[in-house]
Design a protein around this motif. Structure first.
Motif, PDB file in Angstrom:
ATOM      1  N   ARG A  42       0.091  45.325 -17.480  1.00  0.00           N
ATOM      2  CA  ARG A  42      -0.125  44.489 -18.673  1.00  0.00           C
ATOM      3  C   ARG A  42      -1.301  45.036 -19.459  1.00  0.00           C
ATOM      4  N   THR A  43      -1.168  44.998 -20.774  1.00  0.00           N
ATOM      5  CA  THR A  43      -2.271  45.470 -21.617  1.00  0.00           C
ATOM      6  C   THR A  43      -2.571  44.423 -22.672  1.00  0.00           C
ATOM      7  N   VAL A  44      -3.723  44.591 -23.298  1.00  0.00           N
ATOM      8  CA  VAL A  44      -4.172  43.620 -24.303  1.00  0.00           C
ATOM      9  C   VAL A  44      -3.660  44.044 -25.681  1.00  0.00           C
ATOM     10  N   GLY A  45      -3.251  43.058 -26.456  1.00  0.00           N
ATOM     11  CA  GLY A  45      -2.829  43.314 -27.827  1.00  0.00           C
ATOM     12  C   GLY A  45      -3.291  42.191 -28.728  1.00  0.00           C
ATOM     13  N   VAL A  46      -2.991  42.367 -30.006  1.00  0.00           N
ATOM     14  CA  VAL A  46      -3.322  41.299 -30.939  1.00  0.00           C
ATOM     15  C   VAL A  46      -2.110  41.058 -31.819  1.00  0.00           C
ATOM     16  N   MET A  47      -1.693  39.776 -31.897  1.00  0.00           N
ATOM     17  CA  MET A  47      -0.565  39.427 -32.754  1.00  0.00           C
ATOM     18  C   MET A  47      -0.953  38.210 -33.552  1.00  0.00           C
ATOM     19  N   GLY A  48      -0.824  38.295 -34.878  1.00  0.00           N
ATOM     20  CA  GLY A  48      -1.335  37.229 -35.737  1.00  0.00           C
ATOM     21  C   GLY A  48      -2.837  37.189 -35.498  1.00  0.00           C
ATOM     22  N   ASP A  49      -3.351  36.026 -35.183  1.00  0.00           N
ATOM     23  CA  ASP A  49      -4.783  35.935 -34.914  1.00  0.00           C
ATOM     24  C   ASP A  49      -5.087  35.871 -33.426  1.00  0.00           C
ATOM     25  N   GLY A  50      -3.992  35.971 -32.630  1.00  0.00           N
ATOM     26  CA  GLY A  50      -4.196  35.709 -31.201  1.00  0.00           C
ATOM     27  C   GLY A  50      -4.224  36.966 -30.351  1.00  0.00           C
ATOM     28  N   ARG A  51      -4.837  36.827 -29.209  1.00  0.00           N
ATOM     29  CA  ARG A  51      -4.860  37.891 -28.222  1.00  0.00           C
ATOM     30  C   ARG A  51      -3.580  37.782 -27.398  1.00  0.00           C
ATOM     31  N   THR A  52      -2.960  38.945 -27.069  1.00  0.00           N
ATOM     32  CA  THR A  52      -1.819  38.911 -26.148  1.00  0.00           C
ATOM     33  C   THR A  52      -2.191  39.729 -24.924  1.00  0.00           C
ATOM     34  N   TYR A  53      -1.560  39.431 -23.819  1.00  0.00           N
ATOM     35  CA  TYR A  53      -1.772  40.176 -22.578  1.00  0.00           C
ATOM     36  C   TYR A  53      -0.404  40.257 -21.914  1.00  0.00           C
ATOM     37  N   ASP A  54       0.351  41.314 -22.254  1.00  0.00           N
ATOM     38  CA  ASP A  54       1.754  41.393 -21.855  1.00  0.00           C
ATOM     39  C   ASP A  54       2.124  42.759 -21.292  1.00  0.00           C
ATOM     40  N   SER A  55       3.386  42.891 -20.956  1.00  0.00           N
ATOM     41  CA  SER A  55       3.874  44.118 -20.293  1.00  0.00           C
ATOM     42  C   SER A  55       4.055  45.286 -21.257  1.00  0.00           C
ATOM     43  N   VAL A  56       4.036  46.482 -20.660  1.00  0.00           N
ATOM     44  CA  VAL A  56       4.297  47.727 -21.394  1.00  0.00           C
ATOM     45  C   VAL A  56       5.744  48.138 -21.142  1.00  0.00           C
ATOM     46  N   CYS A  57       6.391  48.581 -22.202  1.00  0.00           N
ATOM     47  CA  CYS A  57       7.751  49.074 -22.087  1.00  0.00           C
ATOM     48  C   CYS A  57       7.728  50.570 -22.387  1.00  0.00           C
ATOM     49  N   ALA A  58       8.377  51.366 -21.543  1.00  0.00           N
ATOM     50  CA  ALA A  58       8.474  52.803 -21.801  1.00  0.00           C
ATOM     51  C   ALA A  58       9.892  53.120 -22.251  1.00  0.00           C
ATOM     52  N   LEU A  59      10.014  53.984 -23.248  1.00  0.00           N
ATOM     53  CA  LEU A  59      11.333  54.405 -23.704  1.00  0.00           C
ATOM     54  C   LEU A  59      11.590  55.810 -23.185  1.00  0.00           C
ATOM     55  N   ARG A  60      12.829  56.045 -22.747  1.00  0.00           N
ATOM     56  CA  ARG A  60      13.191  57.374 -22.269  1.00  0.00           C
ATOM     57  C   ARG A  60      14.481  57.792 -22.951  1.00  0.00           C
ATOM     58  N   ALA A  61      14.570  59.047 -23.339  1.00  0.00           N
ATOM     59  CA  ALA A  61      15.823  59.601 -23.862  1.00  0.00           C
ATOM     60  C   ALA A  61      15.831  61.074 -23.517  1.00  0.00           C
ATOM     61  N   VAL A  62      16.930  61.523 -22.925  1.00  0.00           N
ATOM     62  CA  VAL A  62      16.999  62.929 -22.540  1.00  0.00           C
ATOM     63  C   VAL A  62      18.335  63.544 -22.944  1.00  0.00           C
ATOM     64  N   THR A  63      18.309  64.849 -23.142  1.00  0.00           N
ATOM     65  CA  THR A  63      19.548  65.596 -23.293  1.00  0.00           C
ATOM     66  C   THR A  63      19.766  66.348 -21.990  1.00  0.00           C
ATOM     67  N   SER A  64      21.030  66.548 -21.656  1.00  0.00           N
ATOM     68  CA  SER A  64      21.359  67.209 -20.401  1.00  0.00           C
ATOM     69  C   SER A  64      22.832  67.572 -20.466  1.00  0.00           C
ATOM     70  N   THR A  65      23.248  68.517 -19.627  1.00  0.00           N
ATOM     71  CA  THR A  65      24.689  68.765 -19.582  1.00  0.00           C
ATOM     72  C   THR A  65      25.273  68.238 -18.286  1.00  0.00           C
ATOM     73  N   ASP A  66      24.438  67.963 -17.317  1.00  0.00           N
ATOM     74  CA  ASP A  66      24.961  67.565 -16.017  1.00  0.00           C
ATOM     75  C   ASP A  66      24.039  66.630 -15.249  1.00  0.00           C
ATOM     76  N   GLY A  67      22.936  66.232 -15.853  1.00  0.00           N
ATOM     77  CA  GLY A  67      22.020  65.337 -15.148  1.00  0.00           C
ATOM     78  C   GLY A  67      21.122  66.051 -14.140  1.00  0.00           C
ATOM     79  N   MET A  68      21.396  67.329 -13.884  1.00  0.00           N
ATOM     80  CA  MET A  68      20.596  68.063 -12.893  1.00  0.00           C
ATOM     81  C   MET A  68      19.252  68.491 -13.480  1.00  0.00           C
ATOM     82  N   THR A  69      19.305  68.918 -14.731  1.00  0.00           N
ATOM     83  CA  THR A  69      18.075  69.227 -15.445  1.00  0.00           C
ATOM     84  C   THR A  69      18.153  68.463 -16.764  1.00  0.00           C
ATOM     85  N   ALA A  70      17.021  68.179 -17.385  1.00  0.00           N
ATOM     86  CA  ALA A  70      17.049  67.413 -18.631  1.00  0.00           C
ATOM     87  C   ALA A  70      15.842  67.749 -19.491  1.00  0.00           C
ATOM     88  N   GLU A  71      16.057  67.682 -20.797  1.00  0.00           N
ATOM     89  CA  GLU A  71      14.974  67.849 -21.775  1.00  0.00           C
ATOM     90  C   GLU A  71      14.785  66.517 -22.464  1.00  0.00           C
TER      91      GLU A  71
END
Ligand code: XMP
Length: 513
Positions: free
Chosen positions: A443-472
């Motif tokens: 959880r990290t601190v944020g600010v929304m409107g005038d209030g403090r938030t303390y919520d979860s972090v979301c990570a985004l992932r996107a990869v290219t691959s031809t077979d799932g064995m290796t990926a960029e």
């Protein structure tokens, strides 16, 4: 056909893929079962794979001696070259100091039918090396046809016996002409036609399924993914109502996915489908579990338990249809004590208990993911299923590091849906192998409107691959990611920060757990 002898290299499956791309049927078999496969297949050529083992180490694997007397062409790659040289009387030395790893260049020094109309004497070509040991002295009848700085025997040939060996790996994309070299071997050296197609595969498999199953009953576990969906449709085409599908809904699916599966199979295809809502049971068992392998093992085991219960309820079945693919087969070799290293236990093959007392119907066993998609299209399946990004058997549980709860699943589902909607709207869905959100136990601190938030972090992932064995990683425009981040933070309560995962595979895996 071509017989590929597996000595445990991580990239053996890529050899089969290249052979299939050349329009030729092949099978990979572990070295210790190669002789019996040879009798069954009567192949027109043999390819010996690479290996993490060392030829000079005691007890390291060998090719069956009879293969060198069979009078058919042999193509040895890396360890395959070394083992061939060793068994035919050449000399291989261990080298634990340096070795060659990565990109290298070879000089073509002699003509060969192996690369006629592809490479000429005097040319330099890029290849990919990954070896420590190397051949020091050639067996009788062999001569070098290409050399590199680190390997005087980078490519060798015994043209009379049609035996070829190379120190580099032609099956990986970093050897740009590697696929063509393999195609030359199977077409020109082995004399195979290259007329293998998906339509042919479909007819062959339907006939095989009918023959195997007879008037027996088949049960198939449907997950909503491409592999099990294509399996079910293919088996249904072969045997109609002798097939019952069971959809064990673990509640760890993406948004709207369970409903889609049920409607497609029941309404569109008229396939008999049992939908088991087991969300509570899975979440109860995942309570307090944070270790990735424990999650995977629990989910795999519970899946099978529920499946067995349902199989009993419908009065039993003689066969179990599974969407096992080639990479699963090879990865699961490590479960059998083979030489490959287990990175993660994939639940679709690893946990299947013999006690279910059912024979397996696995019509996709020889295919790679994109070939399964071609087969799905061949079977007239809608694009939304055929083109769907791969989704792991354990579902969202392995995209929620730390404890998995209903609340966290719901948060992740919303964020993931926003991300995928933006990807589709931008027309990028099919350019990406896999894109998904991960909900971090931070959880990290944020600010929304005038209030403090303390919520979860979301990570985004996107990869290219031809077979799932290796990926960029997929290189989104920063504006695109910023827009997705804004939407997620605004629309998904519980997330106040979004990051992007820039790790390729290797060293990262695609999934986080
Ligand atoms: P990793 O994370 O090992 O994933 O780089 C490679 C590909 O496999 C998928 N994956 C799974 N598929 N059962 C599956 O059917 C599993 O347990 C499983 N774990 C990972 C992953 O989504 C990626 O496409």
């Amino acid at each position: 056909s071509i017989l590929i002898v597996d000595f445990g290299s991580q990239v053996t499956q890529l050899i089969a893929r290249r052979v299939r791309e050349a329009g030729v049927y092949s099978e990979i078999v572990p070295f210790n079962r190669a002789e019996e496969a040879f009798q069954r297949l009567q192949p027109k050529g043999i390819i010996l794979s690479g290996s993490p083992a060392s030829v000079v180490a005691e007890g390291s694997p060998r090719a069956p001696e009879s293969f060198f007397q069979a009078g058919i062409p042999i193509f040895g790659i890396c360890y395959g070259q070394q083992v061939m040289c060793h068994q035919l009387g050449g000399k291989v030395t261990a080298n634990d100091v340096d070795g060659e790893f990565g990109r290298a260049f070879i000089d073509v020094i002699a003509p060969s039918p192996l690369f006629e109309n592809l490479w000429k004497v005097g040319e330099k070509h890029q290849v990919w090396m990954s070896h420590a040991d190397r051949v020091e002295a050639l067996p009788e009848g062999f001569k070098p046809i290409a050399v590199s700085d680190g390997a005087p025997f980078a490519l060798i040939a015994d043209e009379n016996r049609r035996f070829y060996g190379m120190q580099f790996h032609p099956e990986v994309v970093h050897t740009p002409d590697g696929g063509k070299l393999i195609a030359h071997f199977v077409h020109d050296i082995c004399g195979l036609a290259g007329d293998w197609t998906m339509a042919e595969f479909r007819q062959t498999k339907i006939a095989e399924i009918r023959k195997q199953v007879g008037d027996g009953r088949v049960i198939c576990g449907l997950s909503g993914g491409v592999d099990s969906s294509v399996t079910a449709v293919l088996v249904h085409e072969a045997i109609g109502d002798q097939l019952t599908c069971v959809f064990v809904d673990h509640g760890l699916m993406r948004q709207g996915e369970a409903e889609q599966v049920v409607s497609l199979f029941r309404e569109h295809y008229g396939i008999k489908l049992v939908h088991v809502n087991a969300e509570d049971r899975f979440l109860a068992g995942l309570k307090g579990v944070t270790d990735p392998e424990t999650k995977r093992k629990f989910i795999g085991k519970t899946f099978i338990e529920i499946f067995e219960e349902e199989a009993k309820k419908i009065g039993g079945a003689d066969f179990l249809a599974q969407g096992t693919l080639y990479p699963d087969v090879i990865e699961s070799v490590s479960f059998l004590g083979g030489p490959s290293v287990t990175i993660k236990s994939h639940h679709n093959v690893g946990g299947l208990p013999e006690r279910m007392n059912m024979k397996l119907v696995e019509p996709l066993r020889e295919l790679f993911k994109d070939e399964v998609r071609d087969l799905g299209r061949e079977l007239g399946m809608p694009d939304i299923f055929v083109d769907r990004h791969p989704f792991p058997g354990p579902g969202l549980a392995i995209r929620i590091p730390g404890e998995v709860t209903k609340e966290r699943c719901d948060i992740l589902r919303k964020a993931d849906a926003v991300y995928l909607e933006e990807i589709r709207n931008a027309g990028l869905y099919n350019a990406i192998w896999q894109a998904f959100a991960v909900l971090l136990p931070v959880r990290t601190v944020g600010v929304m409107g005038d209030g403090r938030t303390y919520d979860s972090v979301c990570a985004l992932r996107a990869v290219t691959s031809t077979d799932g064995m290796t990926a960029e990683i997929y290189p989104f425009q920063p504006e695109f990611l910023a827009n997705v981040a804004t939407r997620i933070v605004n629309e998904v309560r519980g997330i106040n920060r979004v990051t992007y995962d820039f790790t390729s595979k290797p060293p990262g895996t695609i999934e986080w757990e």
